[in-house]
Design an enzyme around this catalytic site. Structure first.
Site, PDB file in Angstrom:
ATOM      1  N   CYS A   1       6.156  67.597  67.606  1.00  0.00           N
ATOM      2  CA  CYS A   1       5.442  68.306  68.681  1.00  0.00           C
ATOM      3  C   CYS A   1       6.372  68.809  69.784  1.00  0.00           C
ATOM      4  CB  CYS A   1       4.365  67.414  69.276  1.00  0.00           C
ATOM      5  SG  CYS A   1       3.277  66.729  68.033  1.00  0.00           S
TER       6      CYS A   1
ATOM      7  N   HIS B   1       2.371  70.336  75.788  1.00  0.00           N
ATOM      8  CA  HIS B   1       1.910  70.145  74.414  1.00  0.00           C
ATOM      9  C   HIS B   1       0.464  69.661  74.476  1.00  0.00           C
ATOM     10  CE1 HIS B   1       1.290  68.813  70.444  1.00  0.00           C
ATOM     11  NE2 HIS B   1       1.427  67.526  70.697  1.00  0.00           N
TER      12      HIS B   1
ATOM     13  N   ASN C   1      -4.791  69.463  68.305  1.00  0.00           N
ATOM     14  CA  ASN C   1      -3.337  69.292  68.423  1.00  0.00           C
ATOM     15  C   ASN C   1      -2.664  70.020  67.256  1.00  0.00           C
ATOM     16  OD1 ASN C   1      -0.709  68.358  68.294  1.00  0.00           O
ATOM     17  ND2 ASN C   1      -1.244  66.215  68.689  1.00  0.00           N
TER      18      ASN C   1
END
Ligand code: UT7
Length: 325
Positions: free
Chosen positions: A112, A250, A280
């Site tokens: 990520c 993020h 996500n």
């Protein structure tokens, strides 16, 4: 031209939208739990699009926005933890799809945090080799590595891709950045890969090919690093929070972002969020957010934006940009 700016941005999302209610038909979950614990309402899931295809579509959009051509691209750095294959790199497949014949192309793996790491690397390589244009991409097909029986992870993730074109300029667009790793915590998030079945190994090693995450441990890491990273960017640039137009974190969990807003005493509106829509999307989440902000007309020339990533590795990092398109 000494500096590097973002000249174009683009994204691709699969057409299949999966809501929390859809997921409650697959595992024992419900909209109330997912939304209150994560802020997620829906995510887009690949129905066959590869990581390379999604990345290539995002790249083509970014190239068009940057008013350049694929043949002018000197470098493609693609961040993913869900490549099409172990080899070749997904970046090479993207190079072929978009016809960027003159580029050098490769992947990086920082989960990520991947887009932040890729931006940092691409900027350095552009300056070192005097490249004129680069594509920096975050693209993920997480749904193919999700355990669709595991309600603690399958509700969290989505697929998609985001890309930016970096171009050389006299004015400064990409400011300083930092990238960090804490490898002692590597086991917090894993996709182990394929089994090892070699005549030179005594017994077959079974590897877990699905994503596993220690959510609570990662949550603690994320809340501390997001605040630390933003403060580090401010200090290094001699800026205060009032100087910053947006923070693009993020998109892992709205509660992580709310924690950061509270800790920094900032209104939540300073943080751009689209997690309710996309879930996500790992390395794709920050460039997809930039693309959404651009499309929504939120970004104005000269805006100061902090990008901050954290994830498997464990890894984290941040960068500051002066928006220039
Ligand atoms: O992108 C990489 C970085 N990743 C992150 O930053 C993720 C960080 N972690 C998180 O966002 C959160 O830890 C999660 C969203 C993963 C989990 O949220 P939580 O509030 O920490 O929940 P939990 O894991 O402590 O689970 C609480 C309860 C458990 O039940 P019991 O043991 O209390 O009876 C779980 O079994 O919620 C249960 N649960 C669910 N219930 C309904 C877990 N998943 C679900 C679900 N639906 N989908």
């Amino acid at each position: 031209m000494k500096e590097v700016i973002i000249g174009g941005v683009g994204k691709y999302i699969p057409s299949k939208k999966v809501t929390n209610n859809h997921l409650s038909e697959i595992v024992d979950t419900n909209d109330e739990w997912i939304f209150s614990r994560t802020g997620i309402k829906s995510r887009y899931i690949s129905t066959g699009e590869d990581t390379s295809y999604m990345a290539a579509m995002a790249c083509e959009k970014a190239i068009k926005e940057a008013k350049t051509s694929a043949l002018d691209i000197d470098l493609i750095v693609l961040a993913t933890c869900t490549p099409d294959m172990f080899t070749p790199s997904t970046a090479c497949i993207v190079q072929s799809i978009i016809g960027a014949k003159n580029a050098v192309a490769f992947d990086i793996s920082a989960a990520c945090s991947g887009f932040i790491f890729a931006l940092d690397l691409a900027k350095s390589l552009m300056k070192m080799h005097n490249y004129k244009h680069a594509l920096v991409v975050g693209a993920e097909n997480l749904s193919k590595f999700i355990d669709w029986q595991d309600r603690s992870t399958c509700v969290l993730f989505g697929d998609g891709a985001g890309a930016v074109v970096l171009s050389r300029s006299e004015s400064s667009g990409l400011g300083n950045s930092f990238c960090k790793s804490d490898g002692d915590k590597w086991s917090c998030i894993t996709i182990e890969g394929s089994d090892i079945d070699s005549p030179f190994v005594d017994s077959k090693t079974i590897r877990e090919s699905k994503l596993k995450m220690n959510g609570n441990e990662v949550f603690k890491f994320a809340t501390s690093t997001i605040v630390k990273s933003i403060n580090k960017m401010l200090e290094e640039n001699n800026l205060s929070l009032e100087d910053i137009d947006y923070i693009v974190p993020h998109q892992a969990n709205i509660r992580i972002i709310e924690y950061a807003a509270k800790k920094l005493k900032l209104p939540i509106e300073k943080f751009y969020t689209n997690i309710h829509e996309h879930g996500n999307t790992s390395a794709a989440s920050i460039p997809m957010a930039l693309s959404d902000m651009y499309e929504e007309g939120l970004l104005k020339e000269g805006n100061k934006i902090i990008l901050v990533g954290f994830g498997a590795g464990l890894t984290y990092g941040a960068t500051i940009i002066n928006w220039s398109i």
